[in-house]
Design an enzyme around this catalytic site. Structure first.
Site, PDB file in Angstrom:
ATOM      1  N   VAL A   1       0.833  -1.198   0.000  1.00 31.06           N
ATOM      2  CA  VAL A   1       0.000   0.000   0.000  1.00 31.06           C
ATOM      3  C   VAL A   1       0.873   1.255   0.000  1.00 31.06           C
ATOM      4  O   VAL A   1       1.810   1.368   0.784  1.00 31.06           O
ATOM      5  CB  VAL A   1      -0.917   0.011   1.243  1.00 31.06           C
ATOM      6  CG1 VAL A   1      -1.808   1.240   1.241  1.00 31.06           C
ATOM      7  CG2 VAL A   1      -1.749  -1.259   1.310  1.00 31.06           C
ATOM      8  N   CYS A   2       0.539   2.177  -0.900  1.00 33.30           N
ATOM      9  CA  CYS A   2       1.183   3.496  -0.887  1.00 33.30           C
ATOM     10  C   CYS A   2       0.104   4.540  -1.140  1.00 33.30           C
ATOM     11  O   CYS A   2      -1.077   4.214  -1.176  1.00 33.30           O
ATOM     12  CB  CYS A   2       2.322   3.580  -1.900  1.00 33.30           C
ATOM     13  SG  CYS A   2       1.845   3.499  -3.616  1.00 33.30           S
ATOM     14  N   SER A   3       0.490   5.761  -1.322  1.00 30.51           N
ATOM     15  CA  SER A   3      -0.527   6.807  -1.443  1.00 30.51           C
ATOM     16  C   SER A   3      -1.353   6.673  -2.716  1.00 30.51           C
ATOM     17  O   SER A   3      -2.551   6.881  -2.697  1.00 30.51           O
ATOM     18  CB  SER A   3       0.089   8.191  -1.316  1.00 30.51           C
ATOM     19  OG  SER A   3       1.207   8.313  -2.134  1.00 30.51           O
TER      20      SER A   3
ATOM     21  N   THR B   1       4.926   1.969  -5.366  1.00 33.12           N
ATOM     22  CA  THR B   1       5.069   0.638  -4.793  1.00 33.12           C
ATOM     23  C   THR B   1       4.960  -0.438  -5.863  1.00 33.12           C
ATOM     24  O   THR B   1       5.523  -1.518  -5.713  1.00 33.12           O
ATOM     25  CB  THR B   1       4.020   0.427  -3.685  1.00 33.12           C
ATOM     26  OG1 THR B   1       4.103   1.518  -2.778  1.00 33.12           O
ATOM     27  CG2 THR B   1       4.269  -0.844  -2.924  1.00 33.12           C
TER      28      THR B   1
ATOM     29  N   GLN C   1       5.558   6.275   2.826  1.00 39.11           N
ATOM     30  CA  GLN C   1       4.775   7.501   2.621  1.00 39.11           C
ATOM     31  C   GLN C   1       3.386   7.447   3.254  1.00 39.11           C
ATOM     32  O   GLN C   1       2.745   8.475   3.411  1.00 39.11           O
ATOM     33  CB  GLN C   1       4.710   7.865   1.130  1.00 39.11           C
ATOM     34  CG  GLN C   1       3.950   6.888   0.265  1.00 39.11           C
ATOM     35  CD  GLN C   1       4.754   5.710  -0.235  1.00 39.11           C
ATOM     36  OE1 GLN C   1       5.527   5.103   0.480  1.00 39.11           O
ATOM     37  NE2 GLN C   1       4.566   5.358  -1.499  1.00 39.11           N
TER      38      GLN C   1
END
Length: 100
Positions: free
Chosen positions: A7-9, A14, A57
């Site tokens: 999971v990233c923004s 990712t 992040q």
């Protein structure tokens, strides 16, 4: 086969890490499925995965995601492993979390 959600923004940066993780797992003959998704998508699909790893992040949302999925291992990827795109270190982290 283990299912790993990264999971990233936005699910973009990712996704580059997915290939590195798959390559490292293949060397160890560790069968996995890995997908990179945004934090908003993770909230809706997290229950479908064995482990949820957050990129640095979005680490500030770790507690919220852990609370949303109390029956799943949810951890942040450390900045060093993420920055180096160190698939081997992340596979090691997954195996530790899942006790594999």
């Amino acid at each position: 086969m283990r299912k790993i959600l990264l999971v990233c923004s936005a699910g973009m940066s990712t996704s580059m890490l997915v290939k590195k993780i798959l390559s490292a797992a293949e060397k160890e003959h560790y069968e996995i499925q890995v997908e990179a998704r945004s934090i908003s998508e993770a909230r809706g699909i997290g229950s479908l995965w064995d482990v949820i790893l957050l990129g640095p992040q979005v680490k500030f949302q770790l507690k919220e995601i852990k609370n949303a999925f109390p029956d799943k291992p949810v951890e942040a990827i450390d900045m060093k492993s993420y920055g180096r795109m160190d698939g081997e270190a992340i596979v090691k982290q997954v195996r530790f979390l899942l006790k594999d």
